[in-house]
Design a protein around this motif. Structure first.
Motif, short mmCIF file in Angstrom:
data_model
loop_
_atom_site.label_atom_id
_atom_site.label_comp_id
_atom_site.label_asym_id
_atom_site.label_seq_id
_atom_site.Cartn_x
_atom_site.Cartn_y
_atom_site.Cartn_z
N ARG A 131 6.14 9.33 -43.24
CA ARG A 131 6.72 8.37 -44.18
C ARG A 131 5.80 7.16 -44.24
NH1 ARG A 131 12.01 7.26 -46.07
NH2 ARG A 131 12.84 8.86 -44.69
N ILE A 132 5.15 6.95 -45.37
CA ILE A 132 4.19 5.85 -45.49
C ILE A 132 4.73 4.83 -46.49
CG2 ILE A 132 1.79 5.28 -45.94
CD1 ILE A 132 2.00 7.24 -43.73
N LEU B 136 -6.67 7.71 -47.96
CA LEU B 136 -7.50 8.88 -47.70
C LEU B 136 -7.10 9.99 -48.64
CD1 LEU B 136 -7.30 8.85 -43.78
CD2 LEU B 136 -9.19 8.01 -45.19
N GLY B 137 -8.06 10.86 -48.98
CA GLY B 137 -7.77 11.97 -49.86
C GLY B 137 -8.41 13.25 -49.36
N SER B 138 -7.83 14.37 -49.78
CA SER B 138 -8.32 15.70 -49.40
C SER B 138 -8.41 16.56 -50.64
CB SER B 138 -7.35 16.32 -48.38
OG SER B 138 -7.65 17.68 -48.15
N VAL B 139 -9.49 17.36 -50.74
CA VAL B 139 -9.71 18.16 -51.95
C VAL B 139 -10.51 19.40 -51.61
CG1 VAL B 139 -11.83 16.90 -52.53
CG2 VAL B 139 -10.61 18.12 -54.34
N GLY B 140 -10.27 20.49 -52.33
CA GLY B 140 -11.12 21.68 -52.22
C GLY B 140 -10.41 22.91 -51.73
N GLU B 141 -9.45 22.75 -50.82
CA GLU B 141 -8.69 23.86 -50.27
C GLU B 141 -7.50 23.27 -49.52
OE1 GLU B 141 -10.64 25.82 -46.87
OE2 GLU B 141 -12.22 24.32 -47.08
N PRO C 189 -2.10 21.44 -41.23
CA PRO C 189 -1.41 20.27 -40.67
C PRO C 189 -2.17 19.61 -39.52
CG PRO C 189 0.18 22.00 -41.13
CD PRO C 189 -1.19 22.59 -41.37
N GLU C 190 -2.83 20.40 -38.67
CA GLU C 190 -3.54 19.81 -37.54
C GLU C 190 -4.67 18.90 -38.02
OE1 GLU C 190 -4.25 19.07 -33.49
OE2 GLU C 190 -2.57 20.02 -34.54
N ALA C 191 -5.43 19.37 -39.01
CA ALA C 191 -6.51 18.54 -39.57
C ALA C 191 -5.93 17.31 -40.27
CB ALA C 191 -7.35 19.36 -40.53
N TRP C 192 -4.82 17.51 -40.96
CA TRP C 192 -4.15 16.39 -41.65
C TRP C 192 -3.79 15.31 -40.64
CZ3 TRP C 192 -0.01 13.22 -41.91
CH2 TRP C 192 0.37 12.67 -43.13
N ARG C 193 -3.20 15.71 -39.53
CA ARG C 193 -2.76 14.73 -38.52
C ARG C 193 -3.96 13.99 -37.90
NH1 ARG C 193 0.81 19.14 -37.40
NH2 ARG C 193 2.96 18.63 -38.01
N TRP C 194 -5.03 14.72 -37.65
CA TRP C 194 -6.23 14.07 -37.10
C TRP C 194 -6.80 13.07 -38.10
CZ3 TRP C 194 -11.41 13.78 -38.46
CH2 TRP C 194 -12.28 13.31 -37.47
N TYR C 195 -6.88 13.49 -39.34
CA TYR C 195 -7.39 12.63 -40.42
C TYR C 195 -6.55 11.36 -40.51
CZ TYR C 195 -9.51 12.14 -45.17
OH TYR C 195 -10.20 11.74 -46.29
N HIS C 196 -5.24 11.53 -40.43
CA HIS C 196 -4.33 10.40 -40.57
C HIS C 196 -4.35 9.49 -39.35
CE1 HIS C 196 -0.27 8.47 -40.29
NE2 HIS C 196 -0.55 8.21 -41.54
N SER C 197 -4.32 10.08 -38.16
CA SER C 197 -4.18 9.26 -36.95
C SER C 197 -5.50 8.70 -36.47
CB SER C 197 -3.53 10.09 -35.84
OG SER C 197 -4.35 11.20 -35.51
N VAL C 198 -6.57 9.51 -36.47
CA VAL C 198 -7.85 9.05 -35.92
C VAL C 198 -8.66 8.30 -36.98
CG1 VAL C 198 -10.00 9.76 -34.81
CG2 VAL C 198 -7.87 10.94 -34.25
N VAL C 199 -8.86 8.91 -38.14
CA VAL C 199 -9.65 8.25 -39.19
C VAL C 199 -8.86 7.10 -39.83
CG1 VAL C 199 -10.84 8.55 -41.40
CG2 VAL C 199 -10.95 10.35 -39.65
N GLY C 200 -7.59 7.36 -40.13
CA GLY C 200 -6.78 6.37 -40.84
C GLY C 200 -5.97 5.45 -39.95
N ASP C 201 -6.12 5.58 -38.63
CA ASP C 201 -5.40 4.68 -37.70
C ASP C 201 -3.89 4.65 -37.95
OD1 ASP C 201 -7.68 3.89 -36.30
OD2 ASP C 201 -8.11 2.27 -37.70
N HIS C 202 -3.33 5.76 -38.39
CA HIS C 202 -1.88 5.87 -38.64
C HIS C 202 -1.39 4.99 -39.79
CE1 HIS C 202 -1.00 8.26 -35.02
NE2 HIS C 202 -1.83 7.46 -34.37
N CYS D 176 -3.05 4.79 -43.15
CA CYS D 176 -3.52 5.13 -44.50
C CYS D 176 -2.80 6.38 -45.01
CB CYS D 176 -5.02 5.40 -44.50
SG CYS D 176 -6.02 3.99 -44.02
N PRO D 177 -2.12 6.30 -46.14
CA PRO D 177 -1.56 7.52 -46.73
C PRO D 177 -2.67 8.52 -47.05
CG PRO D 177 -0.83 5.54 -47.90
CD PRO D 177 -1.92 5.12 -46.98
N ILE D 178 -2.32 9.80 -47.07
CA ILE D 178 -3.26 10.86 -47.45
C ILE D 178 -2.76 11.51 -48.73
CG2 ILE D 178 -4.25 13.10 -46.83
CD1 ILE D 178 -4.09 12.26 -43.90
#
Length: 759
Positions: free
Chosen positions: A84-85, A489-494, A498-511, A513-515
């Motif tokens: 929930r962002i 943050l955004g994701s595109v191509g395929e 969920p595991e990659a999503w969570r890493w992207y959100h928590s590590v890159v986006g510091d919890h 940034c919406p994705i």
């Protein structure tokens, strides 16, 4: 062409990109207003477009002070929330229904606008078109037919009596509406090798160079509707070439710079180009690629005998601060007098006066080739008015773009994402966009995050493959950088697991940034299913809800009957949208066969999808990526997601192979994280994990540990090659020269239990 400046303000690195944004709260966003060019209310006085480089530092100093003030008001989301962002209350201002809002603020507002877009698409898409400038605003908004069985057949037209120019809408109009925009940065170039200097083009400089290069094209006989092939790396000059073609009404056909000479020749031949635009060299990951030589090889083939002109950009011409990585190789270039021309020399022979060509909205803007199931590339045709309307609107809403934001999309312009969300979508919204020449792992795996800090990127859009490859390394490569400028943050191509999503959100986006997990295709022109940031809840791995005007429908593969959610089936679209491809170049019959005959009256995406009770869409992958094992339909994306949930797994690719007992066997290619070693115990653990996560009926037959997977240079896993290896049919792998590491194919063949290749 590209100016290079190195500057500082005291000891502070200066953010130069908001250069002429006077005040974020006061700027009138010209892209939200409807203007007819013939009755433009803005004075269009002559202005000098060439920036005085002596004033650069003064400009950047004044902006540095303003940027410092602005940054104090940019309170980025800081709550450590995953699903929930910043959900906004539905009691906010209600949409007034007379024009489209600047941004979507609430779920209720989305529902109201979405309902209108489905019930009255003509009214909705008329309002969307009002965001652009037209020479003649269209009166015929929508005229489409999806059912091939009718007398009309499949026929798609949008804004068919409108007159417009895409280049004008991306460049000229912003300056005409507000002269100060001339000095706003349009493109930032980030070269393959990191530098401390900033390399950028303002809107005025970009417009000047586009006009001059358009005149070079005219000088060499290029006319309206001529096809022009562009074979370029990810550099600013590629964007200039595309926009110059659009300015004079030529149809550009961009070919990814990693394709081999044979692939290039096939595409040049199919679209009947007589002019090719290329560069002498491209550089990625420190490796020099001789693009001009590949063009020479292609043009030596019989099918390319019609090419009369090759226009060659010199790598990094005019950027003296950048190292010329390929200088030693330039003397080895072959040169055909009368056919080959240096662009920088040709630019000296023309002026910067070039009026935009007035184009019918249904005139082709570009052809882009995409892989077909038969192996023959399909020439996707996108037209001017509908495509630009759709990409402009999706960019604005999906990325919630605001003036002054710095936006970065890592896609190559050789693919549709580069067309829609590096060039046309951002520039139509007067955005500042980063053009990155290199790869995420050079000189090390912190490159993306360092670029974000260097240019203070606010919006970052990349592929799940890149995310998965980076998350296998230690998190300190990310956490040692700031990334405080990021807000989205955004994701595109395929589908993103969920595991990659969570890493992207928590590590890159510091919890914080919406994705926006976006689903769309080359054929759709722009984003079709995606969250709108801060409007509704996010679920890791779900693209959530359809964009305005997109009416999704699931079908049962066996019965061919429609399914009601919650359900899983084959994803179709019930009605047309402006960004949709109109046909395949010179092959409308194939267009109908591929996209409209499977489910008459619907556009068939070729993807599987699950729609849950809350209406959220979960893309399960290509329908030909569904395994049928002992009567069970198993999505390969689902198995891949289960595998990468294991702590030791970095990436996985799952394909099927013929099995006489079960119909198909399941073959899993698995790459491991740093310092994790393959073992029999790990293999059993992965099988157990898959069964626990998905079900006991899912049993990987082969776990193949590998150091890498065959990927294109844009990061896409070539599952076609993996399927050939495990069938096995290694004598028919096709062209592998476009892979980032072609040697991995031989390694996989040697180590696969499914091949009889000598060890």
């Amino acid at each position: 062409m590209l100016s290079t400046t190195k500057y500082s303000y005291g000891k502070t690195s200066i953010r130069h990109l908001s250069v002429w944004i006077k005040n974020l709260n006061d700027v009138a966003r010209s892209t939200s207003c409807f203007h007819t060019l013939s009755t433009c209310h803005f004075p269009i006085a002559p202005s000098t477009l060439v920036k005085n480089s002596a004033n650069n530092n003064a400009i950047h100093k004044s902006v540095a002070q303003r940027s410092t003030l602005l940054s104090l008001t940019n309170n980025f989301l800081s709550d450590p929330i995953i699903t929930r962002i910043c959900r906004q209350a539905s009691t906010d201002t209600v949409w007034n229904e007379t024009s489209l809002p600047e941004r979507i603020k609430t779920l209720d507002e989305y529902k109201a606008i979405y309902s209108l877009s489905i019930k009255d698409p003509t009214r909705f898409w008329k309002m969307a078109a009002e965001r652009l400038d037209w020479y003649r605003f269209p009166t015929k908004i929508k005229n489409t037919e999806f059912d091939y069985r009718t007398s009309r057949g499949v026929d798609i037209k949008w804004y068919q009596d409108g007159i417009i120019n895409a280049c004008y809408n991306c460049l000229d109009r912003h300056i005409h509406h507000d002269h100060s925009i001339a000095q706003q940065v349009a493109l930032i170039f980030e070269p393959d090798t990191p530098t401390e200097s900033r390399h950028h083009l303002t809107y005025a400089e970009l417009l000047r160079d586009v006009k001059k290069f358009a005149n070079v094209l005219k000088k060499h006989g290029v006319q309206k509707r001529d096809r022009v092939t562009i074979y370029m790396p990810m550099v600013v000059e590629a964007c200039i070439a595309m926009l110059a073609c659009a300015r004079i009404g030529a149809v550009h056909s961009v070919i990814f710079g990693g394709f081999s000479a044979n692939n290039v020749a096939d595409r040049i031949s199919d679209c009947e180009s007589t002019v090719v635009i290329t560069t002498d060299f491209g550089v990625r990951g420190g490796k020099c690629s001789p693009l001009k030589n590949k063009i020479d090889q292609a043009l030596n083939l019989k099918q390319c005998s019609n090419v009369k002109t090759v226009l060659v950009f010199e790598r990094n011409h005019g950027m003296t601060e950048l190292k010329d990585d390929c200088a030693d190789l330039r003397d080895s270039l072959e040169w055909t007098e009368g056919r080959d021309f240096w662009v920088h020399k040709e630019m000296e022979t023309v002026n910067d006066k070039c009026e935009p060509e007035r184009m019918n909205a249904e005139d082709p803007l570009f052809i882009l080739y995409t892989s077909g199931s038969t192996g023959a590339p399909k020439g996707i045709i996108h037209t001017t008015g509908g495509y630009l309307t759709y990409t402009s609107l999706t960019f604005k809403y999906v990325f919630d773009y605001n003036p002054g934001d710095v936006y970065m999309c890592t896609a190559d312009i050789g693919w549709i994402t580069g067309h829609s969300y590096v060039v046309y979508g951002p520039l139509a919204n007067r955005a500042t966009t980063v053009i990155f020449e290199g790869v995420p792992t050079y000189p090390d795996v912190s490159r993306y995050w360092n670029i974000i800090d260097k240019h203070e990127v606010n919006i970052f859009y990349t592929a799940p493959t890149a995310i998965r490859s980076l998350m296998q390394h230690d998190d300190t490569y990310v956490t040692n950088t700031s990334r405080q400028s990021l807000r989205l943050l955004g994701s595109v191509g395929e589908p993103i697991n969920p595991e990659a999503w969570r890493w992207y959100h928590s590590v890159v986006g510091d919890h914080r940034c919406p994705i926006v997990d976006t689903w769309w295709q080359t054929e759709t022109g722009g984003i079709m299913i995606s969250p709108l940031p801060n409007v509704w809840e996010l679920e890791p791995g779900s693209a959530t809800l359809p964009f305005f005007g997109i009416q999704t429908q699931l079908f049962d593969k066996k019965t061919k009957k429609p399914l009601e959610p919650p359900n899983q089936g084959e994803l179709c679209i019930a009605d047309s949208w402006p960004g949709q491809t109109r046909s395949l170049y010179r092959n409308h019959e194939r267009f109908v066969d591929v996209y409209f005959k499977t489910y008459p009256g619907y556009y068939f995406t070729g993807d599987g999808c699950e729609i849950k009770e809350n209406g959220y869409h979960w893309i399960t992958g290509r329908v030909d990526d569904v395994l049928v094992i002992s009567g069970h339909n198993i999505g390969t994306a689902e198995v891949e997601s289960a595998l990468v949930q294991h702590d030791g797994v970095a990436e996985a690719a799952v394909v099927g192979y013929p099995d006489p007992k079960k119909n198909q066997g399941m073959y899993c290619f698995v790459t491991l994280k740093d310092h994790v070693e393959p073992s029999e115990e790990l293999r059993k653990d992965l099988i157990r994990s898959v069964r626990d996560i998905i079900g006991a009926h899912v049993y990987p037959d082969v776990i193949h540990f590998t150091s890498n997977l065959p990927k294109t240079r844009s990061g896409k896993i070539m599952r076609r090659i993996l399927r050939k290896i495990v069938e096995p049919d290694t004598s028919n792998l096709g062209d592998i020269s476009t892979l980032n590491d072609p040697a991995i194919v031989e390694e996989l063949i040697n180590n696969s239990p499914r091949t009889k290749h000598p060890q």
